[in-house]
Structures are given as C-alpha cells and as structure tokens.
Design a protein around this motif. Sequence first.
Motif, PDB file in Angstrom:
ATOM      1  N   UNK A   1     -28.067   4.376 -44.363  1.00 32.14           N
ATOM      2  CA  UNK A   1     -27.606   3.419 -43.576  1.00 32.14           C
ATOM      3  C   UNK A   1     -27.778   3.759 -42.064  1.00 32.14           C
ATOM      4  N   UNK A   2     -28.741   4.655 -41.648  1.00 31.55           N
ATOM      5  CA  UNK A   2     -29.311   4.690 -40.367  1.00 31.55           C
ATOM      6  C   UNK A   2     -28.288   5.375 -39.287  1.00 31.55           C
ATOM      7  N   UNK A   3     -27.395   6.346 -39.996  1.00 33.66           N
ATOM      8  CA  UNK A   3     -26.413   7.083 -39.426  1.00 33.66           C
ATOM      9  C   UNK A   3     -26.844   8.637 -39.093  1.00 33.66           C
ATOM     10  N   UNK A   4     -26.741   8.865 -37.884  1.00 36.86           N
ATOM     11  CA  UNK A   4     -27.086  10.274 -37.293  1.00 36.86           C
ATOM     12  C   UNK A   4     -25.810  10.884 -36.818  1.00 36.86           C
ATOM     13  N   UNK A   5     -25.357  11.961 -37.311  1.00 37.06           N
ATOM     14  CA  UNK A   5     -24.222  12.804 -37.180  1.00 37.06           C
ATOM     15  C   UNK A   5     -24.500  13.751 -36.498  1.00 37.06           C
ATOM     16  N   UNK A   6     -23.744  13.976 -35.213  1.00 37.90           N
ATOM     17  CA  UNK A   6     -24.113  14.813 -34.162  1.00 37.90           C
ATOM     18  C   UNK A   6     -22.947  15.512 -34.117  1.00 37.90           C
ATOM     19  N   UNK A   7     -23.090  16.939 -33.458  1.00 42.62           N
ATOM     20  CA  UNK A   7     -22.015  17.859 -33.088  1.00 42.62           C
ATOM     21  C   UNK A   7     -22.205  17.979 -31.647  1.00 42.62           C
ATOM     22  N   UNK A   8     -21.176  17.785 -31.009  1.00 45.95           N
ATOM     23  CA  UNK A   8     -21.211  18.212 -29.342  1.00 45.95           C
ATOM     24  C   UNK A   8     -21.301  19.687 -29.261  1.00 45.95           C
ATOM     25  N   UNK A   9     -22.112  20.016 -28.129  1.00 51.69           N
ATOM     26  CA  UNK A   9     -22.004  21.479 -27.754  1.00 51.69           C
ATOM     27  C   UNK A   9     -21.797  21.760 -26.296  1.00 51.69           C
ATOM     28  N   UNK A  10     -21.626  20.679 -25.486  1.00 52.17           N
ATOM     29  CA  UNK A  10     -21.400  20.844 -24.165  1.00 52.17           C
ATOM     30  C   UNK A  10     -20.927  19.235 -23.733  1.00 52.17           C
ATOM     31  N   UNK A  11     -20.066  19.267 -22.970  1.00 53.06           N
ATOM     32  CA  UNK A  11     -19.605  18.054 -22.398  1.00 53.06           C
ATOM     33  C   UNK A  11     -19.532  18.062 -20.929  1.00 53.06           C
ATOM     34  N   UNK A  12     -19.525  17.224 -20.155  1.00 58.48           N
ATOM     35  CA  UNK A  12     -19.732  17.162 -18.532  1.00 58.48           C
ATOM     36  C   UNK A  12     -19.066  15.660 -18.089  1.00 58.48           C
ATOM     37  N   UNK A  13     -18.331  15.664 -17.213  1.00 54.26           N
ATOM     38  CA  UNK A  13     -17.573  14.412 -16.721  1.00 54.26           C
ATOM     39  C   UNK A  13     -17.911  14.329 -15.117  1.00 54.26           C
ATOM     40  N   UNK A  14     -18.114  13.131 -14.757  1.00 53.94           N
ATOM     41  CA  UNK A  14     -17.924  13.036 -13.305  1.00 53.94           C
ATOM     42  C   UNK A  14     -16.372  12.588 -12.760  1.00 53.94           C
ATOM     43  N   UNK A  15     -15.643  13.580 -12.402  1.00 58.15           N
ATOM     44  CA  UNK A  15     -14.322  13.230 -12.012  1.00 58.15           C
ATOM     45  C   UNK A  15     -14.100  12.729 -10.700  1.00 58.15           C
ATOM     46  N   UNK A  16     -15.243  12.510 -10.153  1.00 58.94           N
ATOM     47  CA  UNK A  16     -14.972  11.816  -8.708  1.00 58.94           C
ATOM     48  C   UNK A  16     -15.434  10.422  -8.843  1.00 58.94           C
TER      49      UNK A  16
END
Length: 181
Positions: free
Chosen positions: A129-144
């Motif tokens: 099905x062309x599906x790649x399953x990912x596990x997030x290991x870190x996340x970053x957000x520009x709060x400004x």
Amino acid sequence: MQDLPLAKAFTLIEPGPVVLVTTHDGTRDNVMTITWTMVLDFSADFAIATGPWNHSYAALCDTRECVLAIPTIDLLDTAVGIGMCSGKDTDKFARFGLTRATASRVRPPLIRECLANIECRVVDIVERYGIVVLEGVAAHMDTTRAERRLVHAVGDGTFIVDGDRLDRRDMMRAKLPDGLD
C-alpha cells in the motif's frame, strides 16, 4: 444524492496536513512533499504514503529515519514546488531557500521555516500500500511563529486551509489522554 465517480471518492476523506519529509541518504539531504499522512492513535506514531516513485523513498528504506516538517499556508507554493521536482537532480534546500537545522536524534535536518518538526524512525513499511509507519523520537515547535494555519491537500490540485478551532475538550475529556490541556 447524485452519483460520484468512485475514482474521486478519496477526495472526500481528506488526510492530515501537507508535510515536508527530509531524508539523508548517507551523502546528501533531500526533502519531499507528502500529502497523505495520518496519526496512529494518541501517540507519536505516524504513517505516510509514498513509494519507489519518490527519490527519497530509497533513503527512507535504507536509513530508516526522517523528519516530518510541518509547513503553514505561507509555504504552500514552496511545498507544491518541492513536490514537482526530484531530489535526484535538484538540491531542493538551495532551490527553495530552506534553512537546515540540526536534528537531535536523527541525521536528516529540520526545516527552520516550518512551524514544527518531528524527528522519526521508520518502524514498518507496508509495500503493498506504499505506507511507511514512523515513530516520533523528538519534536520541535516554533512557538514564536505568527502563522499557524496548516494546509490539507484534497488530492485534485486544490487545498484546504485550517480555519476556526472549535473546543469540545470538556465534552470529550473521558476519551482524551492526560496531558493535552
């Protein structure tokens, strides 16, 4: 109701936001646009739809890591442009003026212009099905960042932009995981 051609049915169930996926193949960075994304449960697990037709797919399979960079509406033309050329013969970071930032847990770079970046490891590939399953290991957000509206692809060359946020947290509290306040 009128009949709708079955070939257009997918446009009714619009997926998650457009994302820019960065990879590193051992030699160089690349970025591709993915419009078919989804969250798996209330976790940092995700799925994207892609395959060998995308130059970055080989890097995803070989290195088993990437970054999901989440652009906002002001980057729509950039996201479309990235999706219309190949990293096989184009340095997309240079062509589209994207700024690399060093990721903390994976080799592919973050994209500084994006609202958020999620560093991921590939945990499964469903080739049929062309599906790649990912596990997030870190996340970053520009709060400004002032612009926060995300873009969703319909699948026919048109896009939907996030609008008003409707709050039903109190109504759904019993089913929401802790920590979402």
